[in-house]
Design a protein around this motif. Structure first.
Motif, PDB file in Angstrom:
ATOM      1  N   GLU A 183       0.831  -1.192   0.000  1.00 43.88           N
ATOM      2  CA  GLU A 183       0.000   0.000   0.000  1.00 43.88           C
ATOM      3  C   GLU A 183       0.871   1.249   0.000  1.00 43.88           C
ATOM      4  N   THR A 184       0.298   2.354  -0.459  1.00 43.74           N
ATOM      5  CA  THR A 184       1.037   3.603  -0.570  1.00 43.74           C
ATOM      6  C   THR A 184       1.677   4.002   0.751  1.00 43.74           C
ATOM      7  N   LEU A 242      -3.925  -4.415  -6.137  1.00 41.94           N
ATOM      8  CA  LEU A 242      -3.986  -3.864  -4.787  1.00 41.94           C
ATOM      9  C   LEU A 242      -5.339  -3.229  -4.528  1.00 41.94           C
ATOM     10  N   LYS A 243      -5.688  -3.131  -3.247  1.00 40.45           N
ATOM     11  CA  LYS A 243      -6.900  -2.423  -2.851  1.00 40.45           C
ATOM     12  C   LYS A 243      -6.695  -0.910  -2.891  1.00 40.45           C
ATOM     13  N   THR A 244      -5.470  -0.465  -2.835  1.00 39.31           N
ATOM     14  CA  THR A 244      -5.159   0.955  -2.921  1.00 39.31           C
ATOM     15  C   THR A 244      -4.253   1.191  -4.119  1.00 39.31           C
ATOM     16  N   VAL A 269      -0.572   9.211   2.528  1.00 37.12           N
ATOM     17  CA  VAL A 269      -1.767   8.709   1.864  1.00 37.12           C
ATOM     18  C   VAL A 269      -2.800   9.823   1.764  1.00 37.12           C
ATOM     19  N   ASP A 285      -5.677   8.647  -3.347  1.00 33.36           N
ATOM     20  CA  ASP A 285      -4.941   7.396  -3.503  1.00 33.36           C
ATOM     21  C   ASP A 285      -5.845   6.185  -3.332  1.00 33.36           C
ATOM     22  N   LEU A 286      -7.079   6.387  -2.852  1.00 33.04           N
ATOM     23  CA  LEU A 286      -7.965   5.275  -2.558  1.00 33.04           C
ATOM     24  C   LEU A 286      -8.972   5.079  -3.671  1.00 33.04           C
TER      25      LEU A 286
END
Length: 494
Positions: free
Chosen positions: A379-380, A453-455, A479, A483-484
């Protein structure tokens, strides 16, 4: 902060951070070309030369994650300046070392300074500039640092052949005398208000102790040290699993992609570490080059990285990481096998240069995609941590390779004083390095996929790099809602 890159203050920040990080980057590469002269001057055997390289890498690899955390807590400028001063003091000790033992200890101190200043320099840039200028600022930092890496072996060779090998280290002192005051005057002090909890000092100590024991076992052929090193490594893993704020969170390895790419990293940078250590000696001891000649001879790999790494990263974004991470190590392995033609009376244009060009093209093909894949596999919010772990893993791999290769190649303690004996060592070692690269290529082909990825995945900000000793560090990311994905409250623009 809201500093413009085009402002005078912004230019001073770039100047001091590039100057500071370049000192540490140069000492990761230029010392190799000075090794024969250091050995003759201090009457050191090959094991001592291995430690002169590895003492620096050991402390840098073990403490670089901790160095970044210290800056977040106590102030990035403060830790950066402390690192610059520490590095300068270690360099001064290196320059006046009366024997190999003192030089090895001083090199370890240099590594501590490097672990403070390298992540600190990048963190200052990330925290100082206005958001629209940060990517360009980081790009300047990595690009100018790459230029420093290209100049390093050439400058190191010139110093060794001219005023002497001690000036490879003493040169850092006036550079630090410029860097530290400029940082104090122009770089703003920043901290991470979210940084809290205890530092994982125990984890850093166990990691360093385990690496040191295993390295000692390989160089000194001490079985007891190897067993102790493995036991300490097991304890390190257990401690990291149980801590609430570990230096290396085990949860990051739940990503199969992240674990796979780090396995590729270990193979690739183990081969690179062994290759550049032995090649600098081979060119001087066997081929008969001067230190300047050896440094200049190895330039093609760095120049190719400087010119083409950004394009390689863009290509990998279009076709995915699997092919570059498979083809790149195979090209590097081919280049290393071509180096078997480099012996006494070798021609640079016919024997040395083609091997280095193939090697450089392999590095171009794999290093930028490797960094991008590491960042895209988490994730970021974890991008900076993932980059730090990958960087430390690469340095640890190079450390162990420099320790292990002479043992595996059956090298005697005085081999670097004999062209015949060292030439035999080199011919036995290059296939070993190439074999490790082939293993890395197989791992990449079997395990690496385009991550889902989820993000939104992070992309590298250090697009121009010269990852000869380790992949480039990346700044820690903040974040943002954009980004989401839309389902999680973001814009959904991935």
């Amino acid at each position: 902060m809201d500093i413009r890159l085009s402002s005078a203050k912004g230019r001073w920040i770039i100047f001091t951070t590039v100057l500071g990080s370049s000192m540490a980057l140069l000492d990761s590469t230029v010392v190799n070309v000075a090794l024969p002269h250091i050995g003759d001057s201090l009457n050191a055997d090959l094991a001592a030369l291995q430690w002169i390289v590895n003492a620096y890498t050991l402390t840098l690899a073990a403490l670089i994650l901790l160095g970044g955390s210290l800056g977040d807590r106590y102030g990035r400028r403060k830790i950066f300046v402390l690192g610059v001063i520490w590095f300068a003091c270690g360099s001064l000790m290196c320059g006046f070392a009366p024997n190999a033992i003192v030089l090895i200890l001083a090199r370890a101190l240099q590594g501590v300074g490097g672990a403070l200043l390298v992540p600190g320099s990048l963190a200052i840039i990330q925290a100082s500039f206005r958001p629209e200028d940060r990517a360009r600022a980081v790009g300047l930092w990595s690009g100018l640092g790459g230029v420093g890496a290209a100049v390093g072996p050439f400058l190191g060779g010139w110093l060794v052949d001219g005023p002497g090998w001690r000036w490879v280290f003493l040169l850092n002192v006036p550079l630090a005398a410029i860097c530290a005051p400029v940082a104090l005057r122009h770089a703003p002090e920043t901290r991470d208000p979210a940084a809290h909890g205890r530092f994982d000092v125990l984890g850093a100590f166990l990691g360093a102790a385990g690496l040191a024991l295993i390295t000692y076992a390989l160089i000194g052929k001490a079985l007891w040290a190897g067993i102790a090193g493995v036991l300490v490594a097991v304890v390190f893993v257990q401690v990291e699993r149980r801590r609430s704020d570990p230096m290396v969170p085990p949860s990051v390895f739940t990503s199969r992609q992240f674990t796979s790419v780090n396995a590729v990293t270990l193979c690739v940078y183990a081969a690179f570490g062994g290759f550049f250590f032995l090649s600098a000696l081979q060119l001087q001891v066997v081929v008969g080059y001067s230190a300047l000649g050896a440094g200049a001879a190895l330039l093609p790999t760095t120049v190719l990285m400087l010119l083409l790494s950004a394009r390689s990263g863009a290509l990998a974004q279009r076709i995915g990481p699997r092919i570059p991470l498979t083809v790149g190590p195979l090209l590097c392995a081919t280049g290393m096998m071509l180096m078997l033609r480099v012996g006494e009376h070798a021609s640079y244009l016919v024997d040395v240069l083609p091997a280095l060009v193939v090697m450089g093209m392999g590095m171009v093909t794999l290093v930028a995609p490797l960094t991008a894949t590491v960042l895209a596999s988490v994730e970021t919010a974890k991008a900076g941590l993932a980059s730090g772990i990958n960087n430390a893993a690469a340095r640890a791999a190079g450390l162990l390779a420099v320790a292990a290769l002479p043992l595996l190649a059956g090298t005697g303690p005085e081999a670097y004083r004999s062209a015949t004996e060292f030439g035999d060592t080199f011919r036995r070692a290059m296939p070993l390095c190439a074999g490790v690269l082939v293993v890395g290529a197989v791992i990449a082909f079997v395990t690496v996929r385009t991550p889902l990825l989820k993000t939104a995945p992070s992309t590298p900000e250090c697009r121009v790099n010269c990852g000869l000793s380790a992949p480039p560090l990346e700044p820690r990311r903040v974040v943002k809602p954009t980004d989401l994905p839309a389902a999680e409250g973001g814009s959904g623009e991935l």
